[in-house]
Design an enzyme around this catalytic site. Structure first.
Site, PDB file in Angstrom:
ATOM      1  N   ASN A  10     -82.628  35.945  56.265  1.00 47.74           N
ATOM      2  CA  ASN A  10     -82.529  36.631  54.978  1.00 47.74           C
ATOM      3  C   ASN A  10     -83.542  35.985  54.040  1.00 47.74           C
ATOM      4  OD1 ASN A  10     -81.836  37.730  52.544  1.00 47.74           O
ATOM      5  ND2 ASN A  10     -79.767  36.859  52.459  1.00 47.74           N
ATOM      6  N   TRP A  11     -84.629  36.694  53.805  1.00 43.73           N
ATOM      7  CA  TRP A  11     -85.714  36.111  53.000  1.00 43.73           C
ATOM      8  C   TRP A  11     -85.419  36.185  51.501  1.00 43.73           C
ATOM      9  CZ3 TRP A  11     -90.666  38.373  55.881  1.00 43.73           C
ATOM     10  CH2 TRP A  11     -90.640  37.939  57.217  1.00 43.73           C
ATOM     11  N   LYS A  12     -84.336  36.838  51.137  1.00 47.73           N
ATOM     12  CA  LYS A  12     -83.932  36.974  49.729  1.00 47.73           C
ATOM     13  C   LYS A  12     -85.123  37.436  48.885  1.00 47.73           C
ATOM     14  CE  LYS A  12     -80.202  33.747  50.561  1.00 47.73           C
ATOM     15  NZ  LYS A  12     -79.332  32.676  50.088  1.00 47.73           N
ATOM     16  N   HIS A  96     -73.440  40.493  50.258  1.00 47.17           N
ATOM     17  CA  HIS A  96     -73.845  39.078  50.169  1.00 47.17           C
ATOM     18  C   HIS A  96     -73.242  38.466  48.905  1.00 47.17           C
ATOM     19  CE1 HIS A  96     -76.270  35.482  49.811  1.00 47.17           C
ATOM     20  NE2 HIS A  96     -76.572  35.634  51.100  1.00 47.17           N
ATOM     21  N   GLU A  98     -74.416  36.581  46.752  1.00 45.42           N
ATOM     22  CA  GLU A  98     -75.284  36.646  45.568  1.00 45.42           C
ATOM     23  C   GLU A  98     -75.174  38.016  44.908  1.00 45.42           C
ATOM     24  OE1 GLU A  98     -78.776  35.275  47.614  1.00 45.42           O
ATOM     25  OE2 GLU A  98     -77.808  33.315  47.816  1.00 45.42           O
ATOM     26  N   GLU A 168     -70.066  33.414  55.216  1.00 48.77           N
ATOM     27  CA  GLU A 168     -70.953  32.560  54.426  1.00 48.77           C
ATOM     28  C   GLU A 168     -70.159  31.907  53.304  1.00 48.77           C
ATOM     29  OE1 GLU A 168     -75.360  33.863  54.917  1.00 48.77           O
ATOM     30  OE2 GLU A 168     -74.545  34.771  53.125  1.00 48.77           O
ATOM     31  N   GLY A 174     -77.593  27.492  50.226  1.00 47.72           N
ATOM     32  CA  GLY A 174     -78.692  26.924  49.456  1.00 47.72           C
ATOM     33  C   GLY A 174     -78.390  25.533  48.906  1.00 47.72           C
ATOM     34  N   SER A 214     -76.869  27.063  54.741  1.00 47.52           N
ATOM     35  CA  SER A 214     -77.647  25.862  55.100  1.00 47.52           C
ATOM     36  C   SER A 214     -77.791  25.654  56.604  1.00 47.52           C
ATOM     37  CB  SER A 214     -77.056  24.622  54.429  1.00 47.52           C
ATOM     38  OG  SER A 214     -77.074  24.778  53.014  1.00 47.52           O
ATOM     39  N   GLY A 235     -80.962  31.550  55.398  1.00 48.83           N
ATOM     40  CA  GLY A 235     -81.705  31.788  54.170  1.00 48.83           C
ATOM     41  C   GLY A 235     -82.956  30.927  54.141  1.00 48.83           C
TER      42      GLY A 235
HETATM   43  P1  13P Z   1     -79.269  29.233  53.018  1.00 47.80           P
HETATM   44  O1  13P Z   1     -79.559  29.209  54.500  1.00 47.80           O
HETATM   45  O2  13P Z   1     -80.516  29.038  52.177  1.00 47.80           O
HETATM   46  O3  13P Z   1     -78.161  28.321  52.649  1.00 47.80           O
HETATM   47  O4  13P Z   1     -78.778  30.716  52.662  1.00 47.80           O
HETATM   48  C1  13P Z   1     -77.772  31.290  53.415  1.00 47.80           C
HETATM   49  C2  13P Z   1     -77.666  32.728  53.048  1.00 47.80           C
HETATM   50  O5  13P Z   1     -77.235  33.082  51.973  1.00 47.80           O
HETATM   51  C3  13P Z   1     -78.111  33.721  54.041  1.00 47.80           C
HETATM   52  O6  13P Z   1     -77.735  35.000  53.669  1.00 47.80           O
END
Ligand code: 13P
Length: 255
Positions: A10-12, A96, A98, A168, A174, A214, A235
């Site tokens: 997931n490149w966000k 998600h 977020e 998640e 993150g 993470s 992520g």
């Molecule tokens: P991280 O791997 O940066 O913790 O993010 C996880 C995430 O939200 C994937 O959708």
């Protein structure tokens, strides 16, 4: 035999079109004929078409990070499932944390989006997970169960089987703090049992439940060893090709 590993990046909100194309090319060079894991890339909307071109005719699949449930219309700023299909998406990430936290996405909205995606033949990767204060209050299972049941409301078994569930924990996203493999496994097992109650044992043992929060090359092998962890939604570490490649290689070591 455990289910085939599923690793999604997931490149966000990262990467220009040029940077996304470079990263997709690096992944393609390593995995153009790889079939030991389902590999999925979720670039930002602006880079979907470019990445689709690069991974066409490889087993690597494309995902969007969100969508709206309507097919078309006066919904300024939104993207429909048909548009995602047109751009080459096989998957879409929905719910998600977020999006739940910053864009007011409710269980009901997530459910509508899942139904719309399935209707158009896009496979949903549905995220669930508790916040730190919910974990500390002993509410992890309650929160995950509510999100899961809400997401799957009125979804028939043959459709539900196509969904990938991503656990998640919000406190692990993150932050560099991964859930310990046994801590994650406890929730994954619960998710699988809940699927068993909502549908059948067959669906519960076939459905993919992946972990996110993470995930790194250093922890993937420990996570994937757990009975009910089928892969990862990555992520930060998916933004660098060497790390993402190592995660995929780590996920298939044991199977
Ligand atoms: P991280 O791997 O940066 O913790 O993010 C996880 C995430 O939200 C994937 O959708």
């Amino acid at each position: 035999m455990k289910r085939k590993p599923f690793i999604a990046g997931n490149w966000k909100m990262h990467k220009s079109i040029k940077e996304a194309a470079e990263l997709a090319n690096e992944i393609k060079r390593r995995f153009y004929d790889f079939d030991r894991a389902e590999i999925v890339l979720a670039p930002p909307f602006t880079a979907l078409a470019a990445v689709a071109d690069i991974i066409a005719s490889t087993p690597v699949k494309l995902a969007a990070q969100n969508m709206f449930w309507e097919k078309e219309g006066a919904f300024t700023g939104e993207v429909s499932p048909l548009m995602l299909k047109d751009a080459g998406c096989s998957y879409v990430i929905l719910g998600h944390s977020e999006r739940r936290a910053y864009f007011c996405e409710s269980d009901e909205n997530v459910n509508k989006k899942i139904k719309a995606a399935l209707r158009e033949g896009i496979l949903p990767i549905v995220c669930v997970g508790e916040r730190l204060e919910e974990r500390e209050a002993g509410k992890t299972i309650e929160v995950v169960e509510r999100q899961l049941r809400g997401a799957l409301e009125e979804i028939k078994e043959e459709e539900a089987r196509k969904i990938v569930i991503a656990y998640e924990p919000v406190w692990a996203i993150g932050t560099g703090k991964t859930a310990a493999p046994n801590q994650a496994e406890e929730v994954h097992k619960f998710i699988r049992e809940t699927i068993g109650k909502l549908y059948t044992e067959d669906t519960s043992s076939d459905i993919l439940v992946i972990y996110g929060g993470s995930v790194k090359p250093e922890n993937i092998t420990f996570l994937i060893k757990e009975e009910d962890i089928d892969g990862a939604l990555v992520g930060g570490a998916s933004l660098e090709s060497d790390k993402f490649i190592k995660i995929i290689e780590g996920a298939v070591l044991d199977v």
